[in-house]
Write a protein that holds these residues in place. Structure first.
Motif, PDB file in Angstrom:
ATOM      1  N   ASP A   7       9.897  -4.707  -4.870  1.00 42.82           N
ATOM      2  CA  ASP A   7      10.230  -4.147  -6.182  1.00 42.82           C
ATOM      3  C   ASP A   7       9.166  -3.127  -6.609  1.00 42.82           C
ATOM      4  OD1 ASP A   7      12.044  -4.056  -8.313  1.00 42.82           O
ATOM      5  OD2 ASP A   7      10.802  -5.402  -9.515  1.00 42.82           O
ATOM      6  N   VAL A   8       7.890  -3.462  -6.487  1.00 41.64           N
ATOM      7  CA  VAL A   8       6.797  -2.547  -6.811  1.00 41.64           C
ATOM      8  C   VAL A   8       6.804  -1.357  -5.854  1.00 41.64           C
ATOM      9  CG1 VAL A   8       4.282  -2.305  -6.742  1.00 41.64           C
ATOM     10  CG2 VAL A   8       5.310  -4.234  -7.912  1.00 41.64           C
ATOM     11  N   ALA A   9       7.060  -1.623  -4.590  1.00 46.58           N
ATOM     12  CA  ALA A   9       7.082  -0.564  -3.579  1.00 46.58           C
ATOM     13  C   ALA A   9       8.133   0.487  -3.900  1.00 46.58           C
ATOM     14  CB  ALA A   9       7.342  -1.169  -2.195  1.00 46.58           C
ATOM     15  N   ALA A  10       9.301   0.059  -4.337  1.00 45.08           N
ATOM     16  CA  ALA A  10      10.382   0.999  -4.662  1.00 45.08           C
ATOM     17  C   ALA A  10       9.979   1.922  -5.806  1.00 45.08           C
ATOM     18  CB  ALA A  10      11.655   0.235  -5.020  1.00 45.08           C
ATOM     19  N   VAL A  11       9.335   1.373  -6.830  1.00 44.71           N
ATOM     20  CA  VAL A  11       8.896   2.177  -7.974  1.00 44.71           C
ATOM     21  C   VAL A  11       7.805   3.155  -7.544  1.00 44.71           C
ATOM     22  CG1 VAL A  11       7.772   2.101 -10.233  1.00 44.71           C
ATOM     23  CG2 VAL A  11       9.547   0.442  -9.668  1.00 44.71           C
ATOM     24  N   TRP A  12       6.800   2.664  -6.826  1.00 45.78           N
ATOM     25  CA  TRP A  12       5.699   3.518  -6.379  1.00 45.78           C
ATOM     26  C   TRP A  12       6.204   4.663  -5.511  1.00 45.78           C
ATOM     27  CZ3 TRP A  12       1.101  -0.028  -4.491  1.00 45.78           C
ATOM     28  CH2 TRP A  12       0.508  -0.636  -5.598  1.00 45.78           C
ATOM     29  N   LEU A  13       7.093   4.365  -4.549  1.00 41.98           N
ATOM     30  CA  LEU A  13       7.570   5.392  -3.634  1.00 41.98           C
ATOM     31  C   LEU A  13       8.414   6.426  -4.364  1.00 41.98           C
ATOM     32  CD1 LEU A  13       7.516   6.325  -0.708  1.00 41.98           C
ATOM     33  CD2 LEU A  13       9.588   4.987  -0.322  1.00 41.98           C
ATOM     34  N   ASP A  14       9.300   5.992  -5.233  1.00 41.99           N
ATOM     35  CA  ASP A  14      10.131   6.939  -5.989  1.00 41.99           C
ATOM     36  C   ASP A  14       9.279   7.853  -6.856  1.00 41.99           C
ATOM     37  OD1 ASP A  14      12.517   6.091  -4.869  1.00 41.99           O
ATOM     38  OD2 ASP A  14      12.996   4.720  -6.519  1.00 41.99           O
ATOM     39  N   ARG A  15       8.286   7.300  -7.530  1.00 40.22           N
ATOM     40  CA  ARG A  15       7.418   8.111  -8.387  1.00 40.22           C
ATOM     41  C   ARG A  15       6.585   9.099  -7.560  1.00 40.22           C
ATOM     42  NH1 ARG A  15       5.094   3.808 -12.869  1.00 40.22           N
ATOM     43  NH2 ARG A  15       7.057   3.554 -13.978  1.00 40.22           N
ATOM     44  N   ALA A  16       6.060   8.637  -6.434  1.00 36.97           N
ATOM     45  CA  ALA A  16       5.231   9.512  -5.581  1.00 36.97           C
ATOM     46  C   ALA A  16       6.067  10.651  -5.012  1.00 36.97           C
ATOM     47  CB  ALA A  16       4.603   8.700  -4.455  1.00 36.97           C
ATOM     48  N   LEU A  17       7.264  10.364  -4.549  1.00 30.81           N
ATOM     49  CA  LEU A  17       8.105  11.405  -3.972  1.00 30.81           C
ATOM     50  C   LEU A  17       8.626  12.366  -5.028  1.00 30.81           C
ATOM     51  CD1 LEU A  17      10.068   9.312  -1.323  1.00 30.81           C
ATOM     52  CD2 LEU A  17       8.197  10.919  -0.922  1.00 30.81           C
ATOM     53  N   ALA A  18       8.738  11.900  -6.276  1.00 28.86           N
ATOM     54  CA  ALA A  18       9.180  12.769  -7.374  1.00 28.86           C
ATOM     55  C   ALA A  18       8.024  13.609  -7.924  1.00 28.86           C
ATOM     56  CB  ALA A  18       9.792  11.931  -8.491  1.00 28.86           C
ATOM     57  N   GLY A  19       6.814  13.327  -7.475  1.00 33.42           N
ATOM     58  CA  GLY A  19       5.652  14.092  -7.909  1.00 33.42           C
ATOM     59  C   GLY A  19       5.079  13.660  -9.238  1.00 33.42           C
ATOM     60  N   LYS A  20       5.353  12.439  -9.652  1.00 32.96           N
ATOM     61  CA  LYS A  20       4.851  11.947 -10.944  1.00 32.96           C
ATOM     62  C   LYS A  20       3.555  11.188 -10.769  1.00 32.96           C
ATOM     63  CE  LYS A  20       9.412  11.639 -12.958  1.00 32.96           C
ATOM     64  NZ  LYS A  20      10.441  10.802 -13.496  1.00 32.96           N
ATOM     65  N   GLN A  55       0.837  -1.195   0.000  1.00 31.27           N
ATOM     66  CA  GLN A  55       0.000   0.000   0.000  1.00 31.27           C
ATOM     67  C   GLN A  55       0.873   1.247   0.000  1.00 31.27           C
ATOM     68  OE1 GLN A  55      -2.614  -0.014   3.380  1.00 31.27           O
ATOM     69  NE2 GLN A  55      -3.886  -1.657   2.555  1.00 31.27           N
ATOM     70  N   LEU A  56       0.610   2.155  -0.928  1.00 30.57           N
ATOM     71  CA  LEU A  56       1.227   3.480  -0.926  1.00 30.57           C
ATOM     72  C   LEU A  56       0.309   4.371  -0.109  1.00 30.57           C
ATOM     73  CD1 LEU A  56       3.298   5.596  -1.992  1.00 30.57           C
ATOM     74  CD2 LEU A  56       1.751   5.933  -3.922  1.00 30.57           C
ATOM     75  N   GLN A  57       0.865   5.011   0.940  1.00 32.80           N
ATOM     76  CA  GLN A  57       0.042   5.787   1.861  1.00 32.80           C
ATOM     77  C   GLN A  57       0.613   7.179   2.084  1.00 32.80           C
ATOM     78  OE1 GLN A  57      -0.097   3.636   5.564  1.00 32.80           O
ATOM     79  NE2 GLN A  57      -1.431   2.051   4.740  1.00 32.80           N
ATOM     80  N   PHE A  58      -0.288   8.138   2.379  1.00 33.10           N
ATOM     81  CA  PHE A  58       0.133   9.440   2.886  1.00 33.10           C
ATOM     82  C   PHE A  58       0.620   9.244   4.316  1.00 33.10           C
ATOM     83  CE2 PHE A  58      -3.036  11.217  -0.183  1.00 33.10           C
ATOM     84  CZ  PHE A  58      -2.184  12.096  -0.839  1.00 33.10           C
ATOM     85  N   THR A  59       1.540  10.083   4.774  1.00 32.73           N
ATOM     86  CA  THR A  59       2.011   9.994   6.159  1.00 32.73           C
ATOM     87  C   THR A  59       1.283  10.981   7.067  1.00 32.73           C
ATOM     88  OG1 THR A  59       3.797  11.532   5.647  1.00 32.73           O
ATOM     89  CG2 THR A  59       4.316   9.184   5.561  1.00 32.73           C
TER      90      THR A  59
END
Length: 96
Positions: A83-96, A55-59
Motif C-alpha cells: 500500500d505504501v509502495a503504490a503511493v510512493w511510486l505513483d508520487r515519484a513517477l508523477a514528479g511530486k 525502499q523507493l529506489q532510482f533505477t
C-alpha cells in the motif's frame, strides 16, 4: 482459447518476485520499489510476512546501491508495505 502469460500487477505496475525480494514497477521507468520480506510467521500451514522493508529506489545502474535509495520504511505486513509502495511510486513517477 490460449492462456496468456500475463505478469502479476497492482494498480497498473508489475510485481516481480525473487525469493524474499519483490520488485514493484518497471526498470524502464526512473523509479522502482524494492520490498524485502525480513521475517515471517506461521499462520495455519502458510508462512505470512510479518516484517517487510520498503525502499523507493532510482533505477540508474550507474549509481551505487546505497545512493539509489530515496526513501525507506518497515511495515508489519505485506499488505501495508505494498500500500505504501503504490503511493510512493505513483508520487515519484508523477514528479511530486
Amino acid at each position: 482459447m490460449a492462456t496468456e502469460n500475463l505478469p502479476l500487477s497492482y494498480k497498473g505496475h508489475p510485481l516481480r518476485r525473487k525469493d524474499n525480494l519483490i520488485y514493484y514497477g518497471t526498470m524502464a521507468e526512473k523509479y522502482i520499489i524494492m520490498l524485502q520480506v525480513l521475517s515471517t510467521k506461521k499462520q495455519g500451514d502458510l508462512s505470512v510476512a510479518d516484517k517487510v522493508s520498503v525502499q523507493l529506489q532510482f533505477t540508474d545502474p550507474d549509481l551505487k546501491s546505497r545512493d539509489r535509495v530515496l526513501k525507506k520504511s518497515e511495515k508489519d505486513s505485506l499488505y501495508a508495505a505494498v500500500d505504501v509502495a503504490a503511493v510512493w511510486l505513483d508520487r515519484a513517477l508523477a514528479g511530486k
